[in-house]
Design an enzyme around this catalytic site. Sequence first.
Site, short mmCIF file in Angstrom:
data_model
loop_
_atom_site.label_atom_id
_atom_site.label_comp_id
_atom_site.label_asym_id
_atom_site.label_seq_id
_atom_site.Cartn_x
_atom_site.Cartn_y
_atom_site.Cartn_z
CG HIS A 291 -1.35 1.71 -5.44
ND1 HIS A 291 -1.54 2.40 -4.26
CD2 HIS A 291 -2.58 1.57 -5.98
CE1 HIS A 291 -2.82 2.65 -4.10
NE2 HIS A 291 -3.48 2.15 -5.12
CG ASP B 125 -6.78 3.50 -3.58
OD1 ASP B 125 -7.95 3.83 -3.84
OD2 ASP B 125 -6.07 2.83 -4.35
CB SER C 120 -0.30 0.74 -1.85
OG SER C 120 0.57 1.71 -2.38
#
Length: 369
Positions: A211, A307, A184
């Site tokens: 992401h 995540d 991310s």
Amino acid sequence: MERALARSRDRFSDTRHTSRRIRLMIVDDSTVARAVLSRMVESDPAFEITAVAGTAEDAIEALGECRVDVVVLDLEMPGAGGLRSIPRIIAAAAGAKIMIVSSLAEDGAEQTVAALGLGAADTMPKPGTGRFNGKFSEILLGKLKALGYASDQRPLPVAQKGDPSAALRAMPSDPIEVLAIGASTGGIHALGVLFSTLPQRIGIPILVTQHLPIPFMSVFARQLGVVARRDAVVAEDGMVLLPDRILIAPGDAHLTLEPGHGGPVVRLTHSRCSSGCMPSVDPMLASVGAVYRSGALGVVLTGMGRDGVEGAERLVACGGSVLAQDEDSCAVWGMPRAVLEAGLASAVLPPEKIARRIASRIEEPAACK
């Protein structure tokens, strides 16, 4: 040319708190933008403005005299400009993170992805005239808090500085058959470092969940392919896996695998994940573990939140293994830390060492050269 202004408050810490305030430098050629951003940031007691600058050159000069945790940088500026100056700013910033706040972050996806690839930790589009309040302020302050302190200045409780090896799992000796990487905030730069070190031919398929908003995905795939020296494409439902081809999760679906008659195939799903991310690293890691068992290797790189933890747990339960990025090389040590603290990581390393560890588990000796 306006000189950078280093403020005297940089000389002391806020002793009322166990952690000092996060020090920021704002670099923007617009006097109005600098003033508005400064007022916005200073409204939150978690921050202090240590310096402001109107050009990248002035920012680099000021960084030689003061220490900051985050540099808020515009890309459209006179002189060398923000984009080309990112490596020099990072070198001068002594571990500070770079937060891009620029209209190009929305309108110029190519430049924004390039900025992330050069080492910027995160980006945010600058709103139009008169729209600096409300949601923009809330999101910006949240992103700045997530970036936190500079990597070599971060005050951490002693309990968090223990030997992480105590929580590590044994690394399977089986050769890996698939590589699945999740990232991310700060991930584009970390991926660039990893793939630039990884041998060009490792003979296994590679999956990546990063992401990013949907409009950035095609640009990201193209730039990652150049850095990685191999094909990199945005995944489509039903695709087959090919050795050394990188399949990237699209911005609006999870990238998962399922068994097929001729081998595993891609399935794009849209189910809700506990992490709230779309795409999420969790379903990718879980499905890779279910299909490849002990031949599955997951990698969790820099990013905020958790995540990847649930997916890593399922991958490990199937016999696979997970590598996590170390704190010092992360823009945000959230996702890798969560994997480590859950007892799921077999190693905690910077991206270049992760690449070497991957190469060491490839069956063909040539891949390790």
